[in-house]
Design a protein around this motif. Structure first.
Motif, mmCIF file in Angstrom:
data_model
loop_
_atom_site.group_PDB
_atom_site.id
_atom_site.type_symbol
_atom_site.label_atom_id
_atom_site.label_comp_id
_atom_site.label_asym_id
_atom_site.label_seq_id
_atom_site.Cartn_x
_atom_site.Cartn_y
_atom_site.Cartn_z
ATOM 1 N N ILE A 95 0.848 -1.192 0.000
ATOM 2 C CA ILE A 95 0.000 0.000 0.000
ATOM 3 C C ILE A 95 0.881 1.238 0.000
ATOM 4 O O ILE A 95 1.814 1.350 0.800
ATOM 5 N N ASP A 96 0.552 2.175 -0.860
ATOM 6 C CA ASP A 96 1.159 3.507 -0.852
ATOM 7 C C ASP A 96 0.102 4.480 -0.349
ATOM 8 O O ASP A 96 -0.924 4.700 -1.009
ATOM 9 N N ILE A 97 0.353 5.063 0.822
ATOM 10 C CA ILE A 97 -0.575 6.030 1.407
ATOM 11 C C ILE A 97 -0.083 7.438 1.097
ATOM 12 O O ILE A 97 0.865 7.929 1.700
ATOM 13 N N ASP A 98 -0.660 8.031 0.089
ATOM 14 C CA ASP A 98 -0.448 9.441 -0.255
ATOM 15 C C ASP A 98 1.017 9.784 -0.529
ATOM 16 O O ASP A 98 1.486 10.864 -0.162
ATOM 17 N N GLY A 99 1.728 8.885 -1.182
ATOM 18 C CA GLY A 99 3.134 9.142 -1.462
ATOM 19 C C GLY A 99 3.469 9.130 -2.945
ATOM 20 O O GLY A 99 3.146 8.172 -3.666
ATOM 21 N N THR A 100 4.105 10.199 -3.424
ATOM 22 C CA THR A 100 4.626 10.218 -4.786
ATOM 23 C C THR A 100 5.624 9.087 -4.955
ATOM 24 O O THR A 100 6.513 8.913 -4.119
ATOM 25 N N THR A 101 5.486 8.288 -6.001
ATOM 26 C CA THR A 101 6.414 7.180 -6.214
ATOM 27 C C THR A 101 7.646 7.691 -6.951
ATOM 28 O O THR A 101 7.542 8.387 -7.964
ATOM 29 N N ASN A 102 8.812 7.344 -6.426
ATOM 30 C CA ASN A 102 10.065 7.881 -6.947
ATOM 31 C C ASN A 102 10.699 7.002 -8.010
ATOM 32 O O ASN A 102 11.328 7.504 -8.943
ATOM 33 N N THR A 103 10.553 5.687 -7.877
ATOM 34 C CA THR A 103 11.204 4.738 -8.779
ATOM 35 C C THR A 103 10.136 4.029 -9.600
ATOM 36 O O THR A 103 9.305 3.313 -9.036
ATOM 37 N N PRO A 104 10.107 4.193 -10.912
ATOM 38 C CA PRO A 104 9.044 3.590 -11.728
ATOM 39 C C PRO A 104 9.028 2.068 -11.626
ATOM 40 O O PRO A 104 10.073 1.423 -11.479
ATOM 41 N N VAL A 105 7.828 1.493 -11.712
ATOM 42 C CA VAL A 105 7.700 0.046 -11.820
ATOM 43 C C VAL A 105 8.285 -0.374 -13.170
ATOM 44 O O VAL A 105 8.016 0.254 -14.194
ATOM 45 N N PRO A 106 9.111 -1.416 -13.200
ATOM 46 C CA PRO A 106 9.710 -1.851 -14.479
ATOM 47 C C PRO A 106 8.653 -2.192 -15.525
ATOM 48 O O PRO A 106 7.505 -2.536 -15.192
ATOM 49 N N ASP A 107 9.045 -2.111 -16.785
ATOM 50 C CA ASP A 107 8.111 -2.396 -17.874
ATOM 51 C C ASP A 107 7.537 -3.798 -17.791
ATOM 52 O O ASP A 107 6.433 -4.062 -18.287
ATOM 53 N N GLY A 108 8.281 -4.699 -17.156
ATOM 54 C CA GLY A 108 7.789 -6.065 -17.007
ATOM 55 C C GLY A 108 6.601 -6.184 -16.077
ATOM 56 O O GLY A 108 5.895 -7.197 -16.071
ATOM 57 N N GLY A 109 6.356 -5.136 -15.294
ATOM 58 C CA GLY A 109 5.166 -5.071 -14.454
ATOM 59 C C GLY A 109 5.349 -5.722 -13.096
ATOM 60 O O GLY A 109 6.355 -6.372 -12.802
ATOM 61 N N LEU A 110 4.349 -5.514 -12.258
ATOM 62 C CA LEU A 110 4.281 -6.104 -10.925
ATOM 63 C C LEU A 110 2.905 -6.740 -10.789
ATOM 64 O O LEU A 110 1.889 -6.050 -10.872
ATOM 65 N N ALA A 111 2.881 -8.048 -10.558
ATOM 66 C CA ALA A 111 1.619 -8.779 -10.587
ATOM 67 C C ALA A 111 1.011 -9.004 -9.211
ATOM 68 O O ALA A 111 -0.066 -9.587 -9.110
ATOM 69 N N ARG A 112 1.667 -8.540 -8.155
ATOM 70 C CA ARG A 112 1.123 -8.717 -6.807
ATOM 71 C C ARG A 112 0.199 -7.557 -6.444
ATOM 72 O O ARG A 112 0.318 -6.471 -7.009
ATOM 73 N N PRO A 113 -0.726 -7.782 -5.495
ATOM 74 C CA PRO A 113 -1.746 -6.763 -5.177
ATOM 75 C C PRO A 113 -1.133 -5.469 -4.658
ATOM 76 O O PRO A 113 -0.186 -5.481 -3.864
ATOM 77 N N PHE A 114 -1.738 -4.343 -5.102
ATOM 78 C CA PHE A 114 -1.262 -3.041 -4.653
ATOM 79 C C PHE A 114 -2.428 -2.068 -4.568
ATOM 80 O O PHE A 114 -3.342 -2.069 -5.399
ATOM 81 N N LEU A 115 -2.350 -1.210 -3.522
ATOM 82 C CA LEU A 115 -3.382 -0.203 -3.276
ATOM 83 C C LEU A 115 -2.754 1.174 -3.193
ATOM 84 O O LEU A 115 -1.791 1.377 -2.444
ATOM 85 N N PHE A 116 -3.285 2.120 -3.964
ATOM 86 C CA PHE A 116 -2.992 3.539 -3.787
ATOM 87 C C PHE A 116 -4.128 4.145 -2.959
ATOM 88 O O PHE A 116 -5.305 4.010 -3.314
ATOM 89 N N LEU A 117 -3.776 4.808 -1.865
ATOM 90 C CA LEU A 117 -4.762 5.474 -1.020
ATOM 91 C C LEU A 117 -4.281 6.893 -0.765
ATOM 92 O O LEU A 117 -3.208 7.096 -0.193
ATOM 93 N N GLY A 118 -5.051 7.885 -1.219
ATOM 94 C CA GLY A 118 -4.578 9.261 -1.093
ATOM 95 C C GLY A 118 -5.697 10.267 -1.003
ATOM 96 O O GLY A 118 -6.841 9.939 -0.686
#
Length: 373
Positions: free
Chosen positions: A247-270
């Motif tokens: 979970i990312d709670i109201d945080g600007t992401t600094n390092t991009p997710v690789p083009d290959g992607g991320l298949a595990r669950p993720f929540l943006f909350l802001g």
């Protein structure tokens, strides 16, 4: 931009006069947890001898980690929120005057210090929490206590030299060495990478062959963070496959997710105000990364809070009469954060059905579901 955000927050704090703060002063407290288990707490001092500190290379990386956990009922003393010296340096760094400098060390918590933990070996899911930049690990205590009361072991990492003050068991107090570094893109990438390394090391210590917390289940690990800690959660998941959900709670992401992607669950909350033109916002980086999140995902926004509202900074500040400019009371934002974060982990670490994450709720009308596509 983030440097300006930090300055703006400090400015908001300084707006409150010494007199008005003093008049509102009281003993701050954390809201009661919502789960069924009593909560215990302890702190660990960990040293990674294989790694130099990224900010003070002459030293090995040392970390203070607070654990919150389900505990047996106990009549012991409540855990200390932070030490008097940490309180003093944190309030001074924030520009808050007119309060006793040790006030935050007296914050009333709900966890019992050193209480006997519940659970056998590998019986409890483990959640790592990473605080915002310059913020102590204590500022996520309300969320941590709530998760522990729901049956999770929670590890709050103090990222040394990245906050106003960290006090070690031998009495040493270190401050924010990283604050003296130019905050350019390379800095934030370094911060992300360092926090990911911190997290992987803590997981090794808690769940490895000589596990310091045997009840933590190495097969059920997740992570959440606020602000820079939220960005670090995403970076950590890319680097460490043990972290099954984040979970990312109201945080600007600094390092991009690789083009290959991320298949595990993720929540943006802001914040819903992320969409207001001209305001500092993580919305651009979230849109960038959203395309590469290929597993279960949600993007939720809350109407009315400010950045600090998602943490104890907003919660305790509101009790002390500080005005951050939020339209939604921090206590309500805390309630919402606890509900959605808890539901996310119940779904992905316990496989419990959570309708709260499927559609808008009448109980939480402030929360909207976003679909950037």
């Amino acid at each position: 931009m983030r440097k300006h955000v930090l300055a703006a927050v400090a400015g908001l704090l300084a707006i409150v006069t010494s007199t008005s703060v003093a008049e509102a002063a009281q003993t701050p407290y954390l809201p009661p947890p919502t789960g069924h288990f009593p909560v215990g707490s302890t702190s660990l001092h960990l040293t990674d001898t294989s790694r130099s500190d990224p900010w003070v290379p002459a030293r090995s990386r040392e970390l203070m980690v607070t654990l919150w956990y389900p505990a047996l009922p106990s009549g012991g003393r409540r855990a200390q929120y932070m030490t008097p010296r940490e309180s003093e340096l944190f309030l001074t760094d924030a520009g808050i005057t007119g309060l006793p400098l040790d006030l935050l060390s007296k914050t009333r918590t709900n966890a019992i210090g050193g209480a006997k933990p519940l659970g056998g070996k590998h019986s409890m899911p483990l959640i790592v929490l990473s605080p915002g930049y310059t913020k102590p690990r204590a500022t996520l205590s309300s969320l941590a206590e709530d998760l522990a009361s729901r049956g999770y072991v929670v590890a709050g990492i103090g990222h040394t030299y990245e906050n106003a003050a960290t006090e070690f068991p031998d009495g040493r107090v270190v401050t924010c060495a990283s604050c003296e570094v130019l905050h350019d893109e390379a800095f934030w990438a370094k911060l992300d990478a360092g926090r990911a390394a911190d997290t992987s090391f803590v997981l090794d210590e808690l769940t490895g062959p000589h596990a310091k917390w045997p009840s933590a289940d190495p097969a059920r690990i997740a992570m959440a963070g606020h602000s820079a800690g939220g960005s670090a959660a995403l970076t950590t998941m890319v680097a460490d496959p043990r972290v099954r959900a984040g979970i990312d709670i109201d945080g600007t992401t600094n390092t991009p997710v690789p083009d290959g992607g991320l298949a595990r669950p993720f929540l943006f909350l802001g914040r819903a105000s992320q969409y207001t033109p001209g305001l500092p916002s993580p919305v651009i980086t979230w849109e960038r990364d959203w395309r590469h999140l290929t597993g279960w995902k949600r993007w939720l926004v809350v109407d009315g809070p400010v950045h600090a509202s998602f943490t104890d900074v907003g919660l305790l500040g509101e009790q002390l009469g500080l005005d951050f400019g939020a339209k939604l009371p921090a206590a309500r934002t805390s309630e919402i954060t606890r509900a959605y974060v808890g539901a996310f982990f119940d779904l992905h670490l316990r496989h419990e059905r959570e309708p709260l994450l499927d559609k808008p709720s009448r109980r939480y009308p402030e929360v909207a579901f976003c679909a950037p596509a």
